[in-house]
Design a protein around this motif. Structure first.
Motif, PDB file in Angstrom:
ATOM      1  N   THR A 445       0.809  -1.168   0.040  1.00 62.77           N
ATOM      2  CA  THR A 445       0.060  -0.059   0.015  1.00 62.77           C
ATOM      3  C   THR A 445       0.810   1.339   0.094  1.00 62.77           C
ATOM      4  O   THR A 445       1.892   1.354   0.808  1.00 62.77           O
ATOM      5  N   LEU A 446       0.717   2.055  -0.870  1.00 62.26           N
ATOM      6  CA  LEU A 446       1.178   3.479  -1.146  1.00 62.26           C
ATOM      7  C   LEU A 446       0.496   4.557  -0.995  1.00 62.26           C
ATOM      8  O   LEU A 446      -0.608   4.627  -1.528  1.00 62.26           O
ATOM      9  N   LEU A 447       0.724   5.526   0.006  1.00 63.59           N
ATOM     10  CA  LEU A 447       0.055   6.716   0.196  1.00 63.59           C
ATOM     11  C   LEU A 447       1.066   8.056   0.068  1.00 63.59           C
ATOM     12  O   LEU A 447       2.126   7.829   0.408  1.00 63.59           O
ATOM     13  N   ALA A 448       0.576   8.866  -0.663  1.00 62.82           N
ATOM     14  CA  ALA A 448       1.347  10.054  -0.853  1.00 62.82           C
ATOM     15  C   ALA A 448       0.874  11.563  -0.432  1.00 62.82           C
ATOM     16  O   ALA A 448      -0.384  11.617  -0.402  1.00 62.82           O
ATOM     17  N   ASP A 449       1.961  12.310   0.078  1.00 60.83           N
ATOM     18  CA  ASP A 449       1.516  13.593   0.797  1.00 60.83           C
ATOM     19  C   ASP A 449       2.228  14.588   0.052  1.00 60.83           C
ATOM     20  O   ASP A 449       2.047  14.931  -1.051  1.00 60.83           O
ATOM     21  N   VAL A 450       3.594  15.069   0.855  1.00 64.89           N
ATOM     22  CA  VAL A 450       4.252  16.137   0.195  1.00 64.89           C
ATOM     23  C   VAL A 450       5.833  16.047   0.151  1.00 64.89           C
ATOM     24  O   VAL A 450       6.311  16.223  -0.942  1.00 64.89           O
ATOM     25  N   ALA A 451       6.558  15.515   1.120  1.00 63.76           N
ATOM     26  CA  ALA A 451       7.901  15.582   0.968  1.00 63.76           C
ATOM     27  C   ALA A 451       8.557  14.252   1.875  1.00 63.76           C
ATOM     28  O   ALA A 451       9.622  14.470   2.595  1.00 63.76           O
ATOM     29  N   SER A 452       7.901  13.091   1.886  1.00 63.07           N
ATOM     30  CA  SER A 452       8.403  11.984   2.744  1.00 63.07           C
ATOM     31  C   SER A 452       8.045  10.688   2.206  1.00 63.07           C
ATOM     32  O   SER A 452       7.108  10.897   1.336  1.00 63.07           O
ATOM     33  N   VAL A 453       8.636   9.665   2.448  1.00 57.46           N
ATOM     34  CA  VAL A 453       8.198   8.388   2.241  1.00 57.46           C
ATOM     35  C   VAL A 453       8.070   7.466   3.472  1.00 57.46           C
ATOM     36  O   VAL A 453       9.089   7.446   4.185  1.00 57.46           O
ATOM     37  N   GLU A 454       7.004   6.903   3.616  1.00 53.68           N
ATOM     38  CA  GLU A 454       6.883   6.005   4.777  1.00 53.68           C
ATOM     39  C   GLU A 454       6.498   4.497   4.234  1.00 53.68           C
ATOM     40  O   GLU A 454       5.499   4.434   3.774  1.00 53.68           O
ATOM     41  N   LEU A 455       7.426   3.720   4.520  1.00 54.48           N
ATOM     42  CA  LEU A 455       7.254   2.165   3.786  1.00 54.48           C
ATOM     43  C   LEU A 455       6.919   1.192   4.881  1.00 54.48           C
ATOM     44  O   LEU A 455       7.832   0.989   6.179  1.00 54.48           O
ATOM     45  N   PHE A 456       5.797   0.611   4.970  1.00 54.84           N
ATOM     46  CA  PHE A 456       5.401  -0.354   5.854  1.00 54.84           C
ATOM     47  C   PHE A 456       5.332  -1.834   5.215  1.00 54.84           C
ATOM     48  O   PHE A 456       4.342  -1.908   4.282  1.00 54.84           O
ATOM     49  N   ALA A 457       6.104  -2.669   5.392  1.00 56.03           N
ATOM     50  CA  ALA A 457       6.267  -3.947   4.727  1.00 56.03           C
ATOM     51  C   ALA A 457       5.857  -4.961   5.498  1.00 56.03           C
ATOM     52  O   ALA A 457       5.958  -5.133   6.619  1.00 56.03           O
ATOM     53  N   ASP A 458       5.024  -6.040   4.972  1.00 51.54           N
ATOM     54  CA  ASP A 458       4.565  -7.330   5.637  1.00 51.54           C
ATOM     55  C   ASP A 458       3.614  -6.960   6.944  1.00 51.54           C
ATOM     56  O   ASP A 458       4.125  -7.269   8.004  1.00 51.54           O
ATOM     57  N   ASN A 459       2.638  -6.186   6.408  1.00 49.82           N
ATOM     58  CA  ASN A 459       1.809  -5.638   7.350  1.00 49.82           C
ATOM     59  C   ASN A 459       2.459  -4.962   8.665  1.00 49.82           C
ATOM     60  O   ASN A 459       2.273  -5.181   9.784  1.00 49.82           O
ATOM     61  N   GLY A 460       3.684  -4.177   8.336  1.00 50.68           N
ATOM     62  CA  GLY A 460       4.324  -3.336   9.273  1.00 50.68           C
ATOM     63  C   GLY A 460       5.525  -4.173  10.042  1.00 50.68           C
ATOM     64  O   GLY A 460       5.938  -3.606  10.953  1.00 50.68           O
ATOM     65  N   LEU A 461       5.865  -5.260   9.589  1.00 48.21           N
ATOM     66  CA  LEU A 461       7.063  -6.050  10.127  1.00 48.21           C
ATOM     67  C   LEU A 461       8.235  -5.191   9.851  1.00 48.21           C
ATOM     68  O   LEU A 461       9.327  -4.995  10.730  1.00 48.21           O
ATOM     69  N   THR A 462       8.427  -4.578   8.629  1.00 49.70           N
ATOM     70  CA  THR A 462       9.733  -3.727   8.461  1.00 49.70           C
ATOM     71  C   THR A 462       9.118  -2.549   7.926  1.00 49.70           C
ATOM     72  O   THR A 462       8.365  -2.345   7.270  1.00 49.70           O
ATOM     73  N   VAL A 463       9.522  -1.394   8.615  1.00 53.61           N
ATOM     74  CA  VAL A 463       8.992  -0.135   8.414  1.00 53.61           C
ATOM     75  C   VAL A 463      10.293   0.656   7.830  1.00 53.61           C
ATOM     76  O   VAL A 463      11.513   0.649   8.388  1.00 53.61           O
ATOM     77  N   MET A 464      10.155   1.455   7.036  1.00 57.77           N
ATOM     78  CA  MET A 464      11.197   2.590   6.652  1.00 57.77           C
ATOM     79  C   MET A 464      10.535   3.918   6.302  1.00 57.77           C
ATOM     80  O   MET A 464       9.283   4.058   5.778  1.00 57.77           O
ATOM     81  N   THR A 465      11.049   5.076   6.886  1.00 59.13           N
ATOM     82  CA  THR A 465      10.500   6.532   6.682  1.00 59.13           C
ATOM     83  C   THR A 465      11.931   7.127   6.150  1.00 59.13           C
ATOM     84  O   THR A 465      12.847   7.490   6.782  1.00 59.13           O
ATOM     85  N   ASP A 466      11.609   7.804   4.890  1.00 62.07           N
ATOM     86  CA  ASP A 466      12.651   8.939   4.396  1.00 62.07           C
ATOM     87  C   ASP A 466      11.885  10.277   3.916  1.00 62.07           C
ATOM     88  O   ASP A 466      10.947  10.003   3.347  1.00 62.07           O
ATOM     89  N   ILE A 467      12.526  11.149   4.168  1.00 60.38           N
ATOM     90  CA  ILE A 467      12.142  12.539   3.633  1.00 60.38           C
ATOM     91  C   ILE A 467      12.834  12.744   2.206  1.00 60.38           C
ATOM     92  O   ILE A 467      13.867  12.159   2.138  1.00 60.38           O
ATOM     93  N   PHE A 468      12.515  13.455   1.467  1.00 58.91           N
ATOM     94  CA  PHE A 468      13.014  13.990   0.143  1.00 58.91           C
ATOM     95  C   PHE A 468      12.389  15.155  -0.492  1.00 58.91           C
ATOM     96  O   PHE A 468      11.302  15.615  -0.062  1.00 58.91           O
ATOM     97  N   PHE A 469      13.130  15.807  -1.068  1.00 58.47           N
ATOM     98  CA  PHE A 469      12.861  17.310  -1.700  1.00 58.47           C
ATOM     99  C   PHE A 469      13.070  17.545  -3.387  1.00 58.47           C
ATOM    100  O   PHE A 469      13.963  17.958  -3.695  1.00 58.47           O
ATOM    101  N   PRO A 470      11.867  17.017  -4.024  1.00 56.59           N
ATOM    102  CA  PRO A 470      11.973  17.138  -5.430  1.00 56.59           C
ATOM    103  C   PRO A 470      12.044  18.794  -5.831  1.00 56.59           C
ATOM    104  O   PRO A 470      11.602  19.600  -5.191  1.00 56.59           O
ATOM    105  N   ASP A 471      12.919  18.984  -6.969  1.00 54.79           N
ATOM    106  CA  ASP A 471      12.756  20.384  -7.442  1.00 54.79           C
ATOM    107  C   ASP A 471      11.543  20.928  -8.163  1.00 54.79           C
ATOM    108  O   ASP A 471      11.322  21.967  -7.840  1.00 54.79           O
ATOM    109  N   THR A 472      10.637  20.087  -8.452  1.00 59.59           N
ATOM    110  CA  THR A 472       9.441  20.422  -8.924  1.00 59.59           C
ATOM    111  C   THR A 472       8.418  19.399  -8.148  1.00 59.59           C
ATOM    112  O   THR A 472       9.100  18.154  -8.091  1.00 59.59           O
TER     113      THR A 472
END
Length: 501
Positions: A445-472
């Motif tokens: 499942t992928l949800l999108a807001d504005v300047a970050s990535v939050e990854l929940f794998a295997d029903n939340g067993l593995t989680v990753m959160t990263d911010i990023f800043f695209p030029d446009t």
């Protein structure tokens, strides 16, 4: 080839666009993550649910976009999605800055401030003593509110816990221990956790220490939390310990231990160091108090490696989305699981559903989505265990890539070409996380807001959160797989922005 199950939930924050609310035109301003209107924010503090309202306090410096003398900022919400910024709750005083801590509802009036009083427990940080290197510049204090958090009175007897001579002695997380009718304080003490108990939130006794030889020790221990979760008919106690630096992908991060707590001593059953989040941007994560049977966690969506340099204006930092915690047994180990709270479902809007789709090389969903806001949710399932990636891009060539690598049995987030990355030399990197699940179906499942990535794998067993800043603004979306994958279902839904609610 044996099929495997991978469940992934990914939340992404994309660049803003003209359709967003008029008062949130700033580049990179999230639409369903909390951010202060202006200036510096870090650790979430004093999170508590009271009389139908979620209270979020946070480390706040109201005079600049960089860290400074700490206050407790304050925001409130009925759903943990739409937050209203309130007046500053706690200001620095003669005892020092107001560092991190927690808040409780004193239902039994143990402190004598009043029945159902909100009581904040926090660290006083004395900058004068810190310069003098006394080793006693951090003490624990309390304040109370009798009007649902609108105004606060500091206790005249502060501090309630004196410093025994430990330079890093902070971030009290307090909960009621019903079995012994007492309050338990979980406190970070440099390289370990110290537990204290109290009958009244005013007088505290040291109970025990934990962690001198357990877990990761790449940096100082901070922002702990202690709570039970029912698992297979028994209470398993979860001890969260944030650490800076020393995270699995550099910088600050949160680890956790599972075990038993008897009101005095925590005993860990963990056989390995376990991480709340393998990304680089979920720090100081702790849970809300007084939420009944729910364990809801929220963290600071940044990293001390570059928090003062990120290219946002006029504010710095956001919080992660609220996450519901659980436990799952995999083999001989129990792991903490983390998924977005169900309240986020209310943001879903129009979209489409595809079934039985073959992806050979790439599947372009840009035109079908017809979404100019950059806010969306994607649900995907596949029984193919093969390399794949989700590529978010724009017209100027920025790419943020989230994917799964079969050979390494790893998830990853690659922000090397994600846009503005020159503000800190270690920002543009590819981060990886181990796949902990052993089953056979990929669910994402992928949800999108504005300047970050939050990854929940295997029903939340593995989680990753990263911010990023695209030029446009991110405007293109592809699923790629060179070897090919077969998608059982792919569901896309637009997400409402602030002005659509």
């Amino acid at each position: 080839m044996k099929k495997s199950i991978i469940s992934i939930l990914l939340i992404v924050t994309l660049a803003g666009s003209k359709v967003l609310a008029q008062d949130f035109k700033e580049k990179y301003r999230p639409q369903f993550h909390f951010t202060p209107k202006a200036n510096w924010m870090n650790d979430p503090n004093g999170m508590v649910y009271h009389n139908g309202i979620y209270h979020l306090f946070y480390q706040y410096y109201p005079d600049a976009k960089v860290w400074g003398p700490m206050h407790w900022g304050h925001a409130t919400s009925k759903d943990m999605i739409s937050w209203k910024e309130q007046p500053i709750a706690l200001y620095p005083d003669s005892l020092g800055y107001i560092f991190s801590g927690s808040a409780v509802v004193d239902k039994n009036n143990t402190a004598g401030f009043g029945k159902d009083a909100l009581v904040a427990i926090f660290t006083h940080h004395d900058p004068v003593q810190e310069k003098q290197k006394t080793g006693k510049h951090e003490t624990q204090s309390i304040a109370y509110s009798l009007d649902d958090g609108k105004t606060w009175t500091k206790y005249k007897g502060n501090p309630v816990v004196q410093n025994p001579g430990i330079s890093d002695f902070r971030d009290p997380k307090v909960r009621w221990f019903e079995a012994q009718k007492k309050w338990i304080m979980t406190l970070a003490s440099k390289d370990r956790i110290t537990f204290y108990s109290s009958p009244d939130l005013k007088s505290w006794s040291r109970e025990s220490d934990f962690g001198a030889k357990e877990g990761g020790h790449g940096g100082v221990w901070e922002c702990p939390d202690l709570f039970p979760i029912k698992h297979e008919g028994k209470d398993v106690w979860v001890l969260i310990v944030n650490i800076n630096p020393g995270g699995p992908n550099k910088g600050s991060a949160g680890q956790y231990f599972l075990g038993n707590f008897d009101g005095k001593t925590f005993t860990s059953n963990s056989k390995e160091t376990k991480w709340l989040d393998y990304g680089t941007d979920n720090y100081a994560a702790v849970t809300f108090a007084n939420t009944g049977g729910r364990n809801i966690l929220m963290g600071w969506m940044s990293n001390w490696q570059y928090a003062n340099q990120v290219p946002t204006d006029p504010w710095r930092s956001a919080n992660t989305i609220a996450r519901e915690l659980g436990l799952k047994t995999v083999g001989n180990e129990i792991y903490l699981t983390s998924i977005p709270v169900k309240e986020l479902d209310a943001l879903n809007s129009t979209g489409f559903l595809l079934k039985n789709v073959k992806v050979q090389d790439q599947l372009d969903l840009t035109e079908r989505a017809k979404n100019k806001s950059g806010l969306f949710r994607l649900d995907l399932t596949t029984e193919s265990k093969a390399d794949f990636s989700i590529v978010l891009s724009n017209e100027v060539g920025n790419e943020l890539i989230v994917g799964y690598n079969k050979a390494g049995n790893q998830y990853y987030i690659d922000r090397i070409k994600s846009g503005k990355v020159d503000f800190e030399k270690g920002f543009a990197e590819k981060h990886t996380a181990p796949r902990l699940a052993t089953g056979s179906k990929i669910s994402l499942t992928l949800l999108a807001d504005v300047a970050s990535v939050e990854l929940f794998a295997d029903n939340g067993l593995t989680v990753m959160t990263d911010i990023f800043f695209p030029d446009t603004p991110i405007s293109k979306f592809h699923i790629k797989s060179v070897s090919g994958i077969f998608l059982d279902t792919l569901q896309y839904k637009s997400i409402k922005s602030r002005n659509d609610r």
